[in-house]
Design an enzyme around this catalytic site. Structure first.
Site, PDB file in Angstrom:
ATOM      1  N   ASN A   3      55.992  65.181  25.229  1.00  0.00           N
ATOM      2  CA  ASN A   3      54.559  65.333  25.507  1.00  0.00           C
ATOM      3  C   ASN A   3      54.383  64.987  26.987  1.00  0.00           C
ATOM      4  OD1 ASN A   3      51.826  65.126  25.785  1.00  0.00           O
ATOM      5  ND2 ASN A   3      51.505  63.939  23.901  1.00  0.00           N
ATOM      6  N   LYS A  61      55.779  61.341  27.372  1.00  0.00           N
ATOM      7  CA  LYS A  61      56.138  60.626  26.141  1.00  0.00           C
ATOM      8  C   LYS A  61      57.250  61.413  25.474  1.00  0.00           C
ATOM      9  CE  LYS A  61      51.464  59.198  25.138  1.00  0.00           C
ATOM     10  NZ  LYS A  61      50.308  59.750  24.485  1.00  0.00           N
ATOM     11  N   ARG A 118      54.584  69.566  23.280  1.00  0.00           N
ATOM     12  CA  ARG A 118      53.147  69.684  23.083  1.00  0.00           C
ATOM     13  C   ARG A 118      52.572  70.504  24.237  1.00  0.00           C
ATOM     14  NH1 ARG A 118      48.491  65.818  24.717  1.00  0.00           N
ATOM     15  NH2 ARG A 118      46.810  66.642  23.438  1.00  0.00           N
ATOM     16  N   HIS A 149      43.015  68.790  19.978  1.00  0.00           N
ATOM     17  CA  HIS A 149      43.552  67.848  18.981  1.00  0.00           C
ATOM     18  C   HIS A 149      43.953  68.555  17.680  1.00  0.00           C
ATOM     19  CE1 HIS A 149      40.707  65.124  21.333  1.00  0.00           C
ATOM     20  NE2 HIS A 149      41.896  64.657  21.613  1.00  0.00           N
ATOM     21  N   HIS A 161      38.969  62.599  14.343  1.00  0.00           N
ATOM     22  CA  HIS A 161      40.004  62.099  15.267  1.00  0.00           C
ATOM     23  C   HIS A 161      39.262  61.322  16.348  1.00  0.00           C
ATOM     24  CE1 HIS A 161      43.773  62.458  17.794  1.00  0.00           C
ATOM     25  NE2 HIS A 161      42.855  62.144  18.694  1.00  0.00           N
ATOM     26  N   GLY A 169      39.755  58.850  19.119  1.00  0.00           N
ATOM     27  CA  GLY A 169      40.601  58.103  20.053  1.00  0.00           C
ATOM     28  C   GLY A 169      39.898  58.083  21.394  1.00  0.00           C
ATOM     29  N   ASN A 170      40.674  58.014  22.458  1.00  0.00           N
ATOM     30  CA  ASN A 170      40.060  58.161  23.774  1.00  0.00           C
ATOM     31  C   ASN A 170      39.395  59.523  23.873  1.00  0.00           C
ATOM     32  OD1 ASN A 170      39.511  56.922  26.156  1.00  0.00           O
ATOM     33  ND2 ASN A 170      41.670  56.417  26.514  1.00  0.00           N
ATOM     34  N   ARG A 196      34.340  61.069  28.614  1.00  0.00           N
ATOM     35  CA  ARG A 196      33.764  62.421  28.587  1.00  0.00           C
ATOM     36  C   ARG A 196      32.421  62.405  27.854  1.00  0.00           C
ATOM     37  NH1 ARG A 196      39.103  65.316  26.370  1.00  0.00           N
ATOM     38  NH2 ARG A 196      40.040  63.258  26.326  1.00  0.00           N
ATOM     39  N   ARG A 248      37.313  48.884  22.279  1.00  0.00           N
ATOM     40  CA  ARG A 248      37.403  47.456  21.916  1.00  0.00           C
ATOM     41  C   ARG A 248      36.493  46.616  22.801  1.00  0.00           C
ATOM     42  NH1 ARG A 248      43.744  47.903  21.612  1.00  0.00           N
ATOM     43  NH2 ARG A 248      43.130  49.280  23.293  1.00  0.00           N
ATOM     44  N   GLY A 279      43.111  56.051  17.503  1.00  0.00           N
ATOM     45  CA  GLY A 279      42.924  54.633  17.845  1.00  0.00           C
ATOM     46  C   GLY A 279      41.714  53.976  17.214  1.00  0.00           C
ATOM     47  N   GLY A 297      39.529  55.409  14.877  1.00  0.00           N
ATOM     48  CA  GLY A 297      39.439  55.746  13.451  1.00  0.00           C
ATOM     49  C   GLY A 297      40.394  54.929  12.603  1.00  0.00           C
ATOM     50  N   GLU A 298      41.585  54.651  13.144  1.00  0.00           N
ATOM     51  CA  GLU A 298      42.583  53.918  12.357  1.00  0.00           C
ATOM     52  C   GLU A 298      42.357  52.405  12.388  1.00  0.00           C
ATOM     53  OE1 GLU A 298      46.522  55.062  13.749  1.00  0.00           O
ATOM     54  OE2 GLU A 298      45.868  57.152  13.789  1.00  0.00           O
ATOM     55  N   GLU A 310      51.236  63.148  15.917  1.00  0.00           N
ATOM     56  CA  GLU A 310      51.404  64.482  16.506  1.00  0.00           C
ATOM     57  C   GLU A 310      52.880  64.793  16.753  1.00  0.00           C
ATOM     58  OE1 GLU A 310      48.462  63.078  19.258  1.00  0.00           O
ATOM     59  OE2 GLU A 310      47.529  65.065  19.303  1.00  0.00           O
TER      60      GLU A 310
HETATM   61  P1  AMP Z   1      43.913  56.661  21.216  1.00  0.00           P
HETATM   62  O1  AMP Z   1      43.470  57.626  22.273  1.00  0.00           O
HETATM   63  O2  AMP Z   1      44.102  57.304  19.876  1.00  0.00           O
HETATM   64  O3  AMP Z   1      45.105  55.840  21.624  1.00  0.00           O
HETATM   65  O4  AMP Z   1      42.707  55.596  21.002  1.00  0.00           O
HETATM   66  C1  AMP Z   1      42.299  54.769  22.048  1.00  0.00           C
HETATM   67  C2  AMP Z   1      40.977  54.143  21.665  1.00  0.00           C
HETATM   68  O5  AMP Z   1      41.118  53.396  20.455  1.00  0.00           O
HETATM   69  C3  AMP Z   1      40.480  53.151  22.727  1.00  0.00           C
HETATM   70  O6  AMP Z   1      39.090  53.368  22.954  1.00  0.00           O
HETATM   71  C4  AMP Z   1      40.678  51.816  22.052  1.00  0.00           C
HETATM   72  O7  AMP Z   1      39.741  50.848  22.474  1.00  0.00           O
HETATM   73  C5  AMP Z   1      40.408  52.181  20.600  1.00  0.00           C
HETATM   74  N1  AMP Z   1      40.856  51.145  19.680  1.00  0.00           N
HETATM   75  C6  AMP Z   1      42.109  50.738  19.415  1.00  0.00           C
HETATM   76  N2  AMP Z   1      42.078  49.685  18.542  1.00  0.00           N
HETATM   77  C7  AMP Z   1      40.779  49.434  18.258  1.00  0.00           C
HETATM   78  C8  AMP Z   1      40.088  48.496  17.441  1.00  0.00           C
HETATM   79  N3  AMP Z   1      40.720  47.594  16.715  1.00  0.00           N
HETATM   80  N4  AMP Z   1      38.736  48.547  17.421  1.00  0.00           N
HETATM   81  C9  AMP Z   1      38.051  49.456  18.149  1.00  0.00           C
HETATM   82  N5  AMP Z   1      38.648  50.366  18.930  1.00  0.00           N
HETATM   83  C10 AMP Z   1      39.993  50.363  18.994  1.00  0.00           C
END
Ligand code: AMP
Length: 416
Positions: free
Chosen positions: A6, A13, A89, A178, A206, A208-209, A239, A283, A329, A331-332, A383
Site C-alpha cells: 500500500n 505499508k 492497493r 474505501h 467505515h 476512520g480518518n 475533510r 480521541r 479506527g 468504528g472499531e 484491506e
Molecule cells: P483509521 O484511519 O482507521 O486508522 O482511524 C483513525 C481514527 O480512529 C482517528 O481519528 C483516531 O482518533 C480514531 N480512534 C482510534 N481509537 C479510538 C478510540 N478508542 N476512540 C475514538 N476514536 C478512536
C-alpha cells in the site's frame, strides 16, 4: 509467499503472508517519506525493528522494505524469488476497472489515465507497482482498486444532476472510496451472521480518518457517501464532507480566496479539525468535548448527526436494513460513538446492547440488543487481507501459481 503493498505519497505499508494466507509472516510501515520525522517499523513474529532518520523518497522506502525482508538479521525470505505474487492497493480505477486485475502493459497505461481522477494518490500507487516490477522480476502483480466495489452503484446514485456530457464525456460522477474495506467487512459480517450475503441489506460505516458510509445490498454496493473527490459525504478528520458548493463561489469571488487554498481548506483544514480548531484525531476531540470544550462537542455532534442521517437515507434506498456494521479506527474502538450513532435509530430496528458494546474487544462482534430486527456488528477491517485474497485468486486462475492448499476463509490470518 504473497506480498501486499500500500504505497501512498508519504508512506509505504507492506505485509508478507505465507502462500495459503494462514499466517502473516511480516508487516512493515515506512512513514513520513520525504518529510521531517521519517521512520520505519518492521515486525516479523515477535521481532520488531525501528528506524528513525531521513527517508528521501519512495525508492528509499522500498530499499528499507527489501532490507528488512531479505537482508537484515530479521530477514524472513532469502531473496525476491520467494515471493510468488504481489498485490497492490490503488486508490482510483475510474470507470475502467470494475474489479481487481493482473498488471500488464495496458493496465499500467489505463492506470496512468486514471491519475487525473486521483492526482494525489494514483502516482504513488503506480510508482509502487513499478518498484515491485523492477525488484521482483517475473513475479505477477495484481492491482486492487478502492473504487471498484462501488462500480455497481446504479446510475441514479452515481450520476450527478449536472449537464450529462460531463458524465458521459469526462467521467464526472460518484466513484466512492474505501471499497476494499467495505467489500471485506460486508462479507465478514455476513459470515458472522451465518447468512448468505445475497439476502442482506447492510450499511457499512467505515469510520476512520477517512469516512465512508456504504449501502450494500445482496453483496453489491448500491450507494456510497464519498463521490468524485474524496472530501464529500460525511465529515472526516480533516475533510469537510458535504456542504453547499455555493460556498466555494463565495470564497473565491467574494472573499478572494485562491482556488488552491479552497481545495486545501476542503481536504486538509475542515472536518473534525476545522470545527474543533484543535485536532483531526477523534480521541482528542472526544477527550476535550468530555472536558467541556464546546467546539469539540460541536464537531462530534456534526459527525454523529451526519452519519445517522446517511444511515436512514440508505435504509430507505435499500427498502430496509438487516445489518449495521461498524469498522475502522473510530468504528472499531469507540464504544461511545457507536452508542451515540445508534441512539434514535430504533425507528429502523437498530437497538444495541450497551453491555455487549463494551465487550467488542473481547470477541463479541454482535452488539445488537436481544430481539432487535437489525443486527449491529463491529468488524475489524483488513484491506491487506482482501488484497491478498484477490491476488491469490487471480494469479491462481491465470495459471501462474498452483492453488493454495489451505482453504482461504475471509477472516483467518494471525497477525505477525
Ligand atoms: P483509521 O484511519 O482507521 O486508522 O482511524 C483513525 C481514527 O480512529 C482517528 O481519528 C483516531 O482518533 C480514531 N480512534 C482510534 N481509537 C479510538 C478510540 N478508542 N476512540 C475514538 N476514536 C478512536
Amino acid at each position: 509467499m504473497i506480498l501486499t503493498i500500500n504505497c501512498g505519497s508519504s508512506s509505504l505499508k507492506y505485509r508478507l503472508y505465507n502462500a495459503d494466507l494462514t499466517e502473516v509472516v511480516a508487516t512493515g510501515l515506512v512513514a513520513r517519506i520525504g518529510e521531517d520525522g521519517a521512520y520505519s517499523k518492521h515486525t516479523a513474529g515477535d521481532k520488531e525493528v525501528f528506524f528513525r532518520g531521513p527517508i528521501a523518497d519512495q525508492k528509499a522506502a522500498f530499499d528499507i522494505m527489501a532490507e528488512n525482508l531479505m537482508q537484515s538479521e530479521f530477514a524472513v525470505i532469502d531473496g525476491p524469488e520467494a515471493v510468488t505474487a504481489i498485490g497492490h492497493r490503488a486508490v482510483h480505477g475510474g470507470d475502467v476497472f470494475v474489479e481487481s486485475t493482473i498488471v500488464d502493459g495496458s493496465v499500467m497505461e489505463q492506470l496512468r489515465a486514471c491519475v487525473r481522477f486521483a492526482p494525489l494518490h494514483n502516482p504513488s500507487n503506480i510508482a509502487g507497482i513499478e518498484e515491485c516490477r523492477r525488484r521482483f522480476p517475473d513475479v505477477p502483480n495484481v492491482v486492487v482498486f478502492d473504487t471498484a466495489f462501488h462500480q455497481s452503484v446504479p446510475p441514479e446514485a452515481h450520476v450527478y444532476a449536472l449537464p450529462y456530457e460531463l458524465y458521459a464525456d469526462h467521467g464526472i460522477r460518484r466513484y466512492g472510496f474505501h471499497g476494499t474495506s467495505c467489500r471485506y467487512v460486508s462479507q465478514a459480517a455476513a459470515d458472522i451472521l451465518n447468512r448468505p450475503i445475497e439476502d442482506l441489506a447492510m450499511v457499512v460505516c467505515h469510520l476512520g480518518n477517512g469516512v465512508t458510509l456504504d449501502a450494500v445490498k445482496g453483496g453489491r454496493s448500491v450507494d456510497t457517501s464519498i463521490g468524485f473527490g474524496t472530501f464529500c459525504g460525511v465529515p472526516m478528520g480533516t475533510r469537510s464532507g458535504d456542504f453547499d458548493p455555493a460556498i466555494i463561489f463565495h470564497l473565491v469571488k467574494e472573499m478572494g480566496m485562491p482556488l488552491d487554498e479552497v481545495e486545501a481548506l476542503c481536504y486538509e483544514r475542515s472536518g473534525l479539525l476545522g470545527v474543533s480548531g484543535v485536532s483531526n484525531d477523534m480521541r482528542e476531540v472526544v477527550m476535550r468535548a468530555d472536558a467541556g470544550d464546546e467546539r469539540c462537542a460541536l464537531a462530534l455532534n456534526i459527525f454523529i448527526y451526519q452519519i445517522k442521517k446517511t444511515i436512514g437515507a440508505y435504509a430507505a434506498a435499500m427498502d430496509g436494513l438487516d445489518a449495521l456494521v461498524f469498522t475502522a479506527g473510530i468504528g472499531e474502538n469507540s464504544t461511545e460513538i457507536r452508542s451515540r450513532i445508534c441512539e434514535g435509530l430504533g425507528v429502523l430496528g437498530v437497538r444495541i446492547d450497551e453491555r455487549t458494546n463494551l465487550l467488542v474487544q473481547d470477541g463479541h462482534p454482535n452488539i445488537s440488543a436481544p430481539g432487535a430486527s437489525v443486527a449491529t456488528l463491529v468488524v475489524p477491517t483488513d484491506e491487506e487481507r482482501m488484497i491478498a485474497l484477490d491476488t491469490v485468486r487471480l494469479v491462481t486462475e491465470s495459471g501462474r501459481m498452483p492453488p493454495p492448499i489451505a482453504s482461504q476463509a475471509l477472516v483467518h490470518a494471525h497477525d505477525a
